[in-house]
Design a protein around this motif. Sequence first.
Motif, PDB file in Angstrom:
ATOM      1  N   GLN A  60       0.758  -1.355  -0.027  1.00  0.00           N
ATOM      2  CA  GLN A  60       0.039   0.035   0.153  1.00  0.00           C
ATOM      3  C   GLN A  60       0.851   1.192   0.002  1.00  0.00           C
ATOM      4  O   GLN A  60       1.924   1.414   0.715  1.00  0.00           O
ATOM      5  CB  GLN A  60      -0.944   0.031   1.155  1.00  0.00           C
ATOM      6  CG  GLN A  60      -2.133  -1.110   1.206  1.00  0.00           C
ATOM      7  CD  GLN A  60      -2.908  -1.006   2.373  1.00  0.00           C
ATOM      8  OE1 GLN A  60      -2.461  -0.777   3.577  1.00  0.00           O
ATOM      9  NE2 GLN A  60      -4.097  -1.036   2.251  1.00  0.00           N
ATOM     10  N   TYR A  61       0.281   2.190  -0.690  1.00  0.00           N
ATOM     11  CA  TYR A  61       0.967   3.485  -0.672  1.00  0.00           C
ATOM     12  C   TYR A  61       1.009   4.174   0.683  1.00  0.00           C
ATOM     13  O   TYR A  61       0.178   3.860   1.446  1.00  0.00           O
ATOM     14  CB  TYR A  61       0.304   4.522  -1.791  1.00  0.00           C
ATOM     15  CG  TYR A  61       0.872   4.115  -3.025  1.00  0.00           C
ATOM     16  CD1 TYR A  61       2.039   4.236  -3.463  1.00  0.00           C
ATOM     17  CD2 TYR A  61      -0.166   3.733  -3.990  1.00  0.00           C
ATOM     18  CE1 TYR A  61       2.321   3.987  -5.070  1.00  0.00           C
ATOM     19  CE2 TYR A  61       0.015   3.533  -5.493  1.00  0.00           C
ATOM     20  CZ  TYR A  61       1.347   3.523  -5.570  1.00  0.00           C
ATOM     21  OH  TYR A  61       1.761   3.289  -6.995  1.00  0.00           O
ATOM     22  N   SER A  62       1.875   5.018   0.991  1.00  0.00           N
ATOM     23  CA  SER A  62       1.985   5.642   2.141  1.00  0.00           C
ATOM     24  C   SER A  62       0.826   6.758   2.789  1.00  0.00           C
ATOM     25  O   SER A  62       0.145   7.018   1.531  1.00  0.00           O
ATOM     26  CB  SER A  62       3.163   6.331   2.596  1.00  0.00           C
ATOM     27  OG  SER A  62       3.527   7.128   1.520  1.00  0.00           O
ATOM     28  N   SER A  63       0.490   6.839   3.897  1.00  0.00           N
ATOM     29  CA  SER A  63      -0.601   7.878   4.117  1.00  0.00           C
ATOM     30  C   SER A  63      -0.171   9.428   3.487  1.00  0.00           C
ATOM     31  O   SER A  63       1.017   9.881   3.777  1.00  0.00           O
ATOM     32  CB  SER A  63      -0.839   7.820   5.658  1.00  0.00           C
ATOM     33  OG  SER A  63      -1.034   6.420   5.850  1.00  0.00           O
ATOM     34  N   ARG A 117      -4.901   7.415   2.038  1.00  0.00           N
ATOM     35  CA  ARG A 117      -3.404   7.245   1.382  1.00  0.00           C
ATOM     36  C   ARG A 117      -3.238   7.694   0.104  1.00  0.00           C
ATOM     37  O   ARG A 117      -4.382   8.032  -0.817  1.00  0.00           O
ATOM     38  CB  ARG A 117      -3.352   5.628   1.250  1.00  0.00           C
ATOM     39  CG  ARG A 117      -3.380   5.009   2.700  1.00  0.00           C
ATOM     40  CD  ARG A 117      -3.295   3.525   2.479  1.00  0.00           C
ATOM     41  NE  ARG A 117      -3.156   2.848   3.900  1.00  0.00           N
ATOM     42  CZ  ARG A 117      -1.801   2.788   4.559  1.00  0.00           C
ATOM     43  NH1 ARG A 117      -0.752   3.103   3.883  1.00  0.00           N
ATOM     44  NH2 ARG A 117      -1.932   2.101   5.700  1.00  0.00           N
ATOM     45  N   ALA A 147      -4.757   2.325  -4.292  1.00  0.00           N
ATOM     46  CA  ALA A 147      -3.882   2.761  -3.219  1.00  0.00           C
ATOM     47  C   ALA A 147      -2.924   1.496  -3.025  1.00  0.00           C
ATOM     48  O   ALA A 147      -2.012   1.632  -2.301  1.00  0.00           O
ATOM     49  CB  ALA A 147      -4.843   2.802  -1.884  1.00  0.00           C
TER      50      ALA A 147
END
Length: 633
Positions: A586-589, A597, A610
């Motif tokens: 998952q991509y970072s927040s 995200r 995401a």
Amino acid sequence: MEQYVECGSSSGASTPKKTSTPKKRRNLSPRSDDPSPKKRRNLINSFSDRPRHDSEITTALNYGSEEESDEEEEGIAELAVPRIARMFMDEDDAEVNERSANATLERSPQSPRPADCASTPASPTPVSPTAMEPSNKFQFEWRKFSTPQIEPHLRREPFSQISGPTVSFTRPYEAFIAIWDREIMEMIVRETNIYAQQLATTMLENGTIGPSSRITRWHDTNVNELYTYFAIVLAMGVVIKSRLNEYWNTSNDIFSTPGFSTKMSLDRFYLLSACLHFNNNKDCNSALLTRPQAKLFKIKPIIDHLNRKFSELYSLSQNVALDESLTMWKGWLEINQFIPNKAATVGIKTFELCESQTGYLWRFEVYAGHDTSAFQEDDPVSGKVPALVLRLLNGLEHKGHTIWMDNYYNSPSLARELKIRGFDCAGTLRTNRQFVPPELASITKNDMIVGQLLGCTSGDVDIVVWRDKNLVAFISTYHALLATKCGDTVKPTVAQDYNLNMGGVDRKDQQLAMYPLERKRHKVWYKKFFRRLLNASVLNSYILLKNQSWEHRKFRKALITDLFTAHRAPAPNPKSIATSVHSPAQYSSINPKKTDRLRRQCVVCKKRTATYCKTCQLAMCTYTCYEPYHTAH
């Protein structure tokens, strides 16, 4: 008078089964009212502590001899010398006896057969040469032993091999690398990397992979790392702990072992243990494999490699033990066996050929069921047990080895087959085997007194029955009926030699029990069995070094240290590691205080998502687009 049991010849029929007729007490003394005592064939010798009368001693000493006569009797011919004694004669004498053996001889119907093919004095009784060397390999002419008996060393096959390592080594590391060479290590590395990719793909398809799964941190292993992994496993056999994670305890207390964490992280050790593999699953074609081959497919390359290396690097001494060993496995397994007299009791059974003196494992075979397609019912040595023995002994023919086996393997037909192939064999015997004379098979403990011996011979195979606390039968190709007195009990020589030479496999198991590599719990049977084989290879390396100054424990510690030194890998940089396993992430927040995200366009469906692939660094939906994209690319 001397006791005896009447014995006939066995020419191929199995030992008859006992009928339900009432059992009568057997009279072992000769009948005084027998009208024709010369027709009785007293072919089984008796050995007892009872003192002999003068007349009995005179009869025994003059057995087979008669007064010389100047007149030549009609139909009398010279006794042919058997093939076992013929090898020890001069060429001129052997040629004369060979001509006499080929002559046409006729035996009078009233004349008894000779007492033994190895009798030294010439008997005036005409004897057919077929009684000495039957034309049928499995035709046994059982008769009593001669007096005096031929010494065992004259009947034993001459040993013509220099025993010991075929290559000299100076360090434990050299002996170990000779077995686990770079070729087999590269094969394991290749299969392990392939299996790691297959495992990650399967977890993705099943939806069991997550962002924090260990498999997402996998990177391809190499030979140096695998040698380090082996060294850590060997160290766990020297330093015993109850739980795996305790080896990585670095706290400042008495239970700390900080050396493990400096060689490899705990997560990486778990990953290598989970992905360790030896054969590609895609190469398993059940249509081309038999059931035993299919069961051992996962571990077969390791078995073949070790069998080849063990036999190439060492030449066995004269005495060799053949027995079974057991690797404990309490889980469900189709090939599990139960052997109550083994320490493990239940587990994976292996038939092993070990040197009696050192316990060196020369060849082994894992039991996974017998393939009966190649058996022939009319061939006594084509059964599963004789075929197994001949497979384990392949390559040792005509070198003079003596094979020590228990009653699970021994039989008269196998003993003769081994004698033809240049082996000697000895060990205990089940009297219900085929070709055992019925007179011996029917003897019970009540028919003999403690210390008494009974036996008969067919020239090249001897059978001895001994009454100790129970009745014990032995078979041998050279021991005859010789015995020694141990205290107040007469003990056959074959029993003493059996106790000295039969423990080769047990000696190996006792030495391995001190360093239990396979003691750790495993969910996969062949990985635990691999550790057993790794442990046995270290013991073989210790025997290959053949250095009396090295103790076994000292050898293992030096080997572990040498492995760490020779295959020290540089500390990996996490930022520079290229992840070779395709796994989602998952991509970072966007904002640490919120759950939103970063979202990007999927390369397959063009929707914003995401999640992305860590290896491809491309955005894609995990459940709908991830698998189709990687299948197409």
